[in-house]
Structure formats: structure tokens, C-alpha cells
Design a protein around this motif. Structure first.
Motif, PDB file in Angstrom:
ATOM      1  N   PHE A   1      -6.120  18.732 -44.910  1.00 28.90           N
ATOM      2  CA  PHE A   1      -6.741  19.242 -43.685  1.00 28.90           C
ATOM      3  C   PHE A   1      -8.168  18.740 -43.540  1.00 28.90           C
ATOM      4  CE2 PHE A   1      -9.781  22.491 -42.296  1.00 28.90           C
ATOM      5  CZ  PHE A   1      -9.438  22.596 -40.944  1.00 28.90           C
ATOM      6  N   TYR A   2      -8.931  18.766 -44.623  1.00 26.95           N
ATOM      7  CA  TYR A   2     -10.332  18.336 -44.591  1.00 26.95           C
ATOM      8  C   TYR A   2     -10.431  16.867 -44.195  1.00 26.95           C
ATOM      9  CZ  TYR A   2     -15.094  17.489 -46.316  1.00 26.95           C
ATOM     10  OH  TYR A   2     -16.414  17.136 -46.420  1.00 26.95           O
ATOM     11  N   LEU A   3      -9.622  16.018 -44.823  1.00 28.30           N
ATOM     12  CA  LEU A   3      -9.675  14.591 -44.528  1.00 28.30           C
ATOM     13  C   LEU A   3      -9.215  14.292 -43.106  1.00 28.30           C
ATOM     14  CD1 LEU A   3      -8.285  13.177 -47.905  1.00 28.30           C
ATOM     15  CD2 LEU A   3     -10.679  13.270 -47.154  1.00 28.30           C
ATOM     16  N   VAL A   4      -8.168  14.962 -42.656  1.00 34.79           N
ATOM     17  CA  VAL A   4      -7.673  14.743 -41.287  1.00 34.79           C
ATOM     18  C   VAL A   4      -8.710  15.205 -40.275  1.00 34.79           C
ATOM     19  CG1 VAL A   4      -5.921  15.430 -39.616  1.00 34.79           C
ATOM     20  CG2 VAL A   4      -5.247  14.813 -41.933  1.00 34.79           C
ATOM     21  N   SER A   5      -9.387  16.324 -40.548  1.00 38.35           N
ATOM     22  CA  SER A   5     -10.451  16.788 -39.649  1.00 38.35           C
ATOM     23  C   SER A   5     -11.566  15.755 -39.563  1.00 38.35           C
ATOM     24  CB  SER A   5     -11.015  18.125 -40.135  1.00 38.35           C
ATOM     25  OG  SER A   5     -10.059  19.144 -40.055  1.00 38.35           O
ATOM     26  N   GLY A   6     -11.928  15.164 -40.718  1.00 42.02           N
ATOM     27  CA  GLY A   6     -12.956  14.127 -40.717  1.00 42.02           C
ATOM     28  C   GLY A   6     -12.536  12.908 -39.925  1.00 42.02           C
ATOM     29  N   LEU A   7     -11.275  12.513 -40.044  1.00 40.44           N
ATOM     30  CA  LEU A   7     -10.769  11.369 -39.276  1.00 40.44           C
ATOM     31  C   LEU A   7     -10.765  11.682 -37.785  1.00 40.44           C
ATOM     32  CD1 LEU A   7      -7.787  10.237 -41.534  1.00 40.44           C
ATOM     33  CD2 LEU A   7      -9.974   9.065 -41.226  1.00 40.44           C
ATOM     34  N   ALA A   8     -10.327  12.886 -37.421  1.00 38.55           N
ATOM     35  CA  ALA A   8     -10.322  13.276 -36.007  1.00 38.55           C
ATOM     36  C   ALA A   8     -11.734  13.253 -35.440  1.00 38.55           C
ATOM     37  CB  ALA A   8      -9.705  14.671 -35.859  1.00 38.55           C
ATOM     38  N   ALA A   9     -12.702  13.697 -36.243  1.00 39.60           N
ATOM     39  CA  ALA A   9     -14.096  13.683 -35.803  1.00 39.60           C
ATOM     40  C   ALA A   9     -14.585  12.256 -35.576  1.00 39.60           C
ATOM     41  CB  ALA A   9     -14.964  14.391 -36.839  1.00 39.60           C
ATOM     42  N   SER A  10     -14.257  11.358 -36.501  1.00 40.04           N
ATOM     43  CA  SER A  10     -14.679   9.967 -36.360  1.00 40.04           C
ATOM     44  C   SER A  10     -14.064   9.316 -35.129  1.00 40.04           C
ATOM     45  CB  SER A  10     -14.304   9.174 -37.616  1.00 40.04           C
ATOM     46  OG  SER A  10     -15.029   9.617 -38.738  1.00 40.04           O
ATOM     47  N   PHE A  11     -12.778   9.557 -34.910  1.00 41.02           N
ATOM     48  CA  PHE A  11     -12.109   8.966 -33.752  1.00 41.02           C
ATOM     49  C   PHE A  11     -12.674   9.524 -32.449  1.00 41.02           C
ATOM     50  CE2 PHE A  11      -8.430   8.101 -36.734  1.00 41.02           C
ATOM     51  CZ  PHE A  11      -8.644   6.728 -36.732  1.00 41.02           C
ATOM     52  N   ALA A  12     -13.072  10.800 -32.452  1.00 39.09           N
ATOM     53  CA  ALA A  12     -13.684  11.372 -31.256  1.00 39.09           C
ATOM     54  C   ALA A  12     -14.999  10.682 -30.928  1.00 39.09           C
ATOM     55  CB  ALA A  12     -13.902  12.876 -31.442  1.00 39.09           C
ATOM     56  N   GLN A  13     -15.817  10.419 -31.972  1.00 33.74           N
ATOM     57  CA  GLN A  13     -17.090   9.744 -31.749  1.00 33.74           C
ATOM     58  C   GLN A  13     -16.879   8.288 -31.338  1.00 33.74           C
ATOM     59  OE1 GLN A  13     -19.975  11.264 -31.710  1.00 33.74           O
ATOM     60  NE2 GLN A  13     -21.065   9.379 -31.158  1.00 33.74           N
ATOM     61  N   ILE A  14     -15.899   7.633 -31.953  1.00 23.45           N
ATOM     62  CA  ILE A  14     -15.606   6.237 -31.608  1.00 23.45           C
ATOM     63  C   ILE A  14     -15.123   6.148 -30.168  1.00 23.45           C
ATOM     64  CG2 ILE A  14     -14.040   4.309 -32.088  1.00 23.45           C
ATOM     65  CD1 ILE A  14     -14.192   5.139 -35.056  1.00 23.45           C
ATOM     66  N   ALA A  15     -14.336   7.129 -29.722  1.00 24.22           N
ATOM     67  CA  ALA A  15     -13.837   7.120 -28.347  1.00 24.22           C
ATOM     68  C   ALA A  15     -14.973   7.197 -27.340  1.00 24.22           C
ATOM     69  CB  ALA A  15     -12.864   8.281 -28.137  1.00 24.22           C
ATOM     70  N   LEU A  16     -16.074   7.844 -27.710  1.00 27.05           N
ATOM     71  CA  LEU A  16     -17.220   7.946 -26.810  1.00 27.05           C
ATOM     72  C   LEU A  16     -17.994   6.639 -26.716  1.00 27.05           C
ATOM     73  CD1 LEU A  16     -18.639  11.451 -27.798  1.00 27.05           C
ATOM     74  CD2 LEU A  16     -17.260  10.857 -25.794  1.00 27.05           C
TER      75      LEU A  16
ATOM     76  N   ALA B   1     -20.604  14.251 -43.652  1.00 25.36           N
ATOM     77  CA  ALA B   1     -19.444  15.131 -43.776  1.00 25.36           C
ATOM     78  C   ALA B   1     -19.356  16.133 -42.646  1.00 25.36           C
ATOM     79  CB  ALA B   1     -19.510  15.874 -45.122  1.00 25.36           C
ATOM     80  N   SER B   2     -20.314  16.067 -41.683  1.00 28.76           N
ATOM     81  CA  SER B   2     -20.352  17.110 -40.667  1.00 28.76           C
ATOM     82  C   SER B   2     -19.102  17.220 -39.827  1.00 28.76           C
ATOM     83  CB  SER B   2     -21.537  16.933 -39.728  1.00 28.76           C
ATOM     84  OG  SER B   2     -22.307  15.871 -40.019  1.00 28.76           O
ATOM     85  N   GLY B   3     -18.431  16.091 -39.539  1.00 27.64           N
ATOM     86  CA  GLY B   3     -17.213  16.152 -38.734  1.00 27.64           C
ATOM     87  C   GLY B   3     -16.114  16.900 -39.459  1.00 27.64           C
ATOM     88  N   ALA B   4     -15.896  16.580 -40.741  1.00 28.94           N
ATOM     89  CA  ALA B   4     -14.877  17.278 -41.522  1.00 28.94           C
ATOM     90  C   ALA B   4     -15.239  18.747 -41.702  1.00 28.94           C
ATOM     91  CB  ALA B   4     -14.711  16.602 -42.879  1.00 28.94           C
ATOM     92  N   ILE B   5     -16.522  19.026 -41.952  1.00 31.32           N
ATOM     93  CA  ILE B   5     -16.951  20.410 -42.134  1.00 31.32           C
ATOM     94  C   ILE B   5     -16.850  21.179 -40.823  1.00 31.32           C
ATOM     95  CG2 ILE B   5     -18.929  21.874 -42.742  1.00 31.32           C
ATOM     96  CD1 ILE B   5     -19.764  19.656 -44.710  1.00 31.32           C
ATOM     97  N   SER B   6     -17.071  20.515 -39.700  1.00 32.20           N
ATOM     98  CA  SER B   6     -16.863  21.175 -38.407  1.00 32.20           C
ATOM     99  C   SER B   6     -15.409  21.608 -38.261  1.00 32.20           C
ATOM    100  CB  SER B   6     -17.246  20.235 -37.258  1.00 32.20           C
ATOM    101  OG  SER B   6     -18.646  20.016 -37.232  1.00 32.20           O
ATOM    102  N   GLY B   7     -14.484  20.785 -38.806  1.00 34.64           N
ATOM    103  CA  GLY B   7     -13.084  21.193 -38.814  1.00 34.64           C
ATOM    104  C   GLY B   7     -12.878  22.460 -39.623  1.00 34.64           C
ATOM    105  N   VAL B   8     -13.561  22.565 -40.759  1.00 38.43           N
ATOM    106  CA  VAL B   8     -13.489  23.774 -41.582  1.00 38.43           C
ATOM    107  C   VAL B   8     -14.022  24.976 -40.797  1.00 38.43           C
ATOM    108  CG1 VAL B   8     -14.355  24.887 -43.679  1.00 38.43           C
ATOM    109  CG2 VAL B   8     -13.645  22.493 -43.739  1.00 38.43           C
TER     110      VAL B   8
ATOM    111  N   ILE C   1     -17.877  18.073 -32.329  1.00 38.41           N
ATOM    112  CA  ILE C   1     -16.966  18.766 -31.410  1.00 38.41           C
ATOM    113  C   ILE C   1     -15.518  18.391 -31.705  1.00 38.41           C
ATOM    114  CG2 ILE C   1     -16.308  19.017 -28.986  1.00 38.41           C
ATOM    115  CD1 ILE C   1     -19.306  18.485 -28.323  1.00 38.41           C
ATOM    116  N   GLY C   2     -15.269  17.107 -31.924  1.00 36.47           N
ATOM    117  CA  GLY C   2     -13.915  16.662 -32.220  1.00 36.47           C
ATOM    118  C   GLY C   2     -13.373  17.289 -33.491  1.00 36.47           C
ATOM    119  N   GLY C   3     -14.190  17.342 -34.553  1.00 36.76           N
ATOM    120  CA  GLY C   3     -13.757  17.956 -35.800  1.00 36.76           C
ATOM    121  C   GLY C   3     -13.498  19.449 -35.637  1.00 36.76           C
ATOM    122  N   PHE C   4     -14.379  20.134 -34.909  1.00 38.63           N
ATOM    123  CA  PHE C   4     -14.234  21.574 -34.709  1.00 38.63           C
ATOM    124  C   PHE C   4     -12.948  21.893 -33.954  1.00 38.63           C
ATOM    125  CE2 PHE C   4     -14.988  25.724 -32.880  1.00 38.63           C
ATOM    126  CZ  PHE C   4     -15.751  26.390 -33.828  1.00 38.63           C
ATOM    127  N   VAL C   5     -12.694  21.161 -32.882  1.00 39.78           N
ATOM    128  CA  VAL C   5     -11.486  21.394 -32.080  1.00 39.78           C
ATOM    129  C   VAL C   5     -10.236  21.096 -32.907  1.00 39.78           C
ATOM    130  CG1 VAL C   5     -10.180  20.609 -30.067  1.00 39.78           C
ATOM    131  CG2 VAL C   5     -12.647  20.998 -29.883  1.00 39.78           C
TER     132      VAL C   5
END
Length: 256
Positions: free
Chosen positions: A124-139, A150-157, A217-221
Motif C-alpha cells: 500500500f505504501y509503495l503504491v501510494s507513492g507511485l500514485a503520488a508521483s504519477f499525479a505530479q507527473i500528469a500536472l 516520501a511525502s506522497g506515500a505518507i499522504s497516502g497513509v 493530493i494524489g497520494g492522499f486520494v
């Protein structure tokens, strides 16, 4: 509102994965301190991910400033370049950066790990981090500014914690006083500020002040959605030795 600790009475064992992640982040930080080029080589550069090309030299940014962004050879061309999506989430830009992130992971990670289980929490932690990175890359898919932390993955937490433990008490500093408030208030304030402060970043596709609000935001969502799914199909929360006492405490009744 700066969190200091939370109610850990639900825990029935050590949060081994959370401890491992903290140690891994600290280890990477020492490697960065020993080799400055490591940071530029193994952080995530949006353009490298979208193009599959490894940038090995400095790149100019802005004709007016004639400034350059340092770049160093990374893992290599695609698919090796995509390893930076993992390594970057264990790297940080300074003591305040890693200190704040590890504090949040220490406070909120153990409860989420207890609910998910050790191995699922790591995934879950790693997938949240990947989702966060892809959200930022999409922007900013053509961005050349290295992204790390680690903020994107931790935002997922944090998103998962909000869904799983909304009424759990969190001790936080508020206007120079320590207060005990429900988690949904602390984490609600966090995500609202990410949206407010990142408004310009989202709609101008830039990193405001060096902060990747899109990743937060991407990691949190992603974390909140994963926790919602888990509530529907996952196992029920494990019973703690203190569960009978908690059930007798009206302040600890679950919201869900």
C-alpha cells in the motif's frame, strides 16, 4: 496544527514495516549526504519518465535567468529509468524535509499497518507513492525539476488513516498549546491546505515553492480510496487487549 502523537491503544504488536521504512529513509539520507550526485541521478524527473530518456547533463531553465538544473546519469534508459519512481520516495532535500516526513510516518503509519497487516501495508505504501508521483507527473509531464521525498506515500497513509480511524485522538500543537482533537480534524486541515496552497500549482502545472502539491493530493486520494475499498472487502479490525476498555469509553465509539 502540528501533530505530536496519536492514540495507539488499538495496537497489539510492533509496527515493523513502519520502522523499516523510517530506517530506509534515514539510510538513503546518509547516502545522499555522502554523495551529492546521487540525489540528481536517482530522483524522479517527469520528462525522463514520460520520454523514457535519461538526462545526464545540466539543463537550462528560463532564458532570462540562464539558470541550470543539475542532472546526473541515472539507472539508464527505459525501463531502468522507472526505478527512480521508487528510489525518489526514499530521498529528501534536507533535515527539515526528512524530519517532518518521518514524524508523520511515525505517528500515523503504525495504526494503518496494524489494520492492513505488515506485507499489505508495505505494498500500500509503495503504491501510494507511485500514485503520488504519477499525479505530479500528469500536472507537468515535460518538467525537468527533480522530484523527491516520501511525502506522497505518507499522504497516502494519512488518507487511509482518515478513513479507518477518523475519531482517533491526535495530540497536536495549536497556537502554542497541546490539544487532543479527532483525527478527521487534523487530517482534514492538512488536505484542505494542500488544495488551497496548491491551487496555483495544479492549474499552472508548476511546483510552487518546490513543494509538489499534486503528489500530496494524489497520494492522499489514493490512500483514502484504498482504505475505503479495504473497509468493504478486507478483514475486520483486529482486537486489541485494551478493546473491552475502549468499548466502555463513549469517546472511542467508531464513526463508521
Amino acid at each position: 496544527m502540528f501533530p505530536l502523537s496519536d492514540d495507539d491503544r488499538r495496537l497489539s504488536g510492533p509496527a515493523l514495516v513502519t520502522w523499516f521504512l523510517i530506517l530506509a529513509n534515514v539510510g538513503f539520507f546518509f547516502v545522499q549526504a555522502a554523495d551529492a550526485e546521487f540525489t540528481y541521478a536517482w530522483s524522479t524527473v517527469p520528462y525522463e519518465i514520460t520520454s523514457g530518456q535519461d538526462i545526464a547533463n545540466e539543463v537550462p531553465v528560463g532564458a532570462a535567468t540562464m539558470s541550470e538544473i543539475p542532472q546526473r546519469p541515472g539507472p539508464g534508459p527505459a525501463p531502468m529509468i522507472y526505478l527512480t519512481l521508487i528510489t525518489s520516495m526514499f530521498m529528501h532535500g534536507g533535515l527539515m524535509h526528512i524530519g517532518g516526513n518521518m514524524l508523520y510516518l511515525w505517528i500515523f503509519g503504525d495504526n494503518v499497518e496494524h489494520r492492513f497487516g505488515h506485507a499489505p501495508f508495505l505494498v500500500f505504501y509503495l503504491v501510494s507513492g507511485l500514485a503520488a508521483s504519477f499525479a505530479q507527473i500528469a500536472l507537468d509531464p515535460d518538467g525537468l525539476i527533480p522530484s523527491l521525498g516520501a511525502s506522497g506515500a505518507i499522504s497516502g497513509v494519512l488518507g487511509a488513516y482518515l478513513v479507518l480511524f477518523p475519531r482517533n485522538k491526535v495530540n497536536a500543537i495549536f497556537f502554542f498549546r497541546v490539544v487532543s482533537v479527532p483525527a478527521f480534524l487534523v487530517l482534514g486541515v492538512y488536505i484542505v491546505f494542500q488544495f488551497v496552497d496548491g491551487w496555483g500549482a495544479i492549474f499552472s502545472t508548476e511546483q510552487m515553492g518546490g513543494v509538489a502539491y499534486g503528489a500530496h493530493i494524489g497520494g492522499f486520494v489514493a490512500g483514502a480510496l484504498a482504505a475505503l475499498v479495504y473497509r468493504l472487502i478486507g478483514k475486520k479490525e483486529q482486537q486489541s487487549p485494551l478493546s473491552p476498555a475502549m468499548r466502555r469509553d463513549p469517546q472511542n465509539r467508531p464513526m463508521w
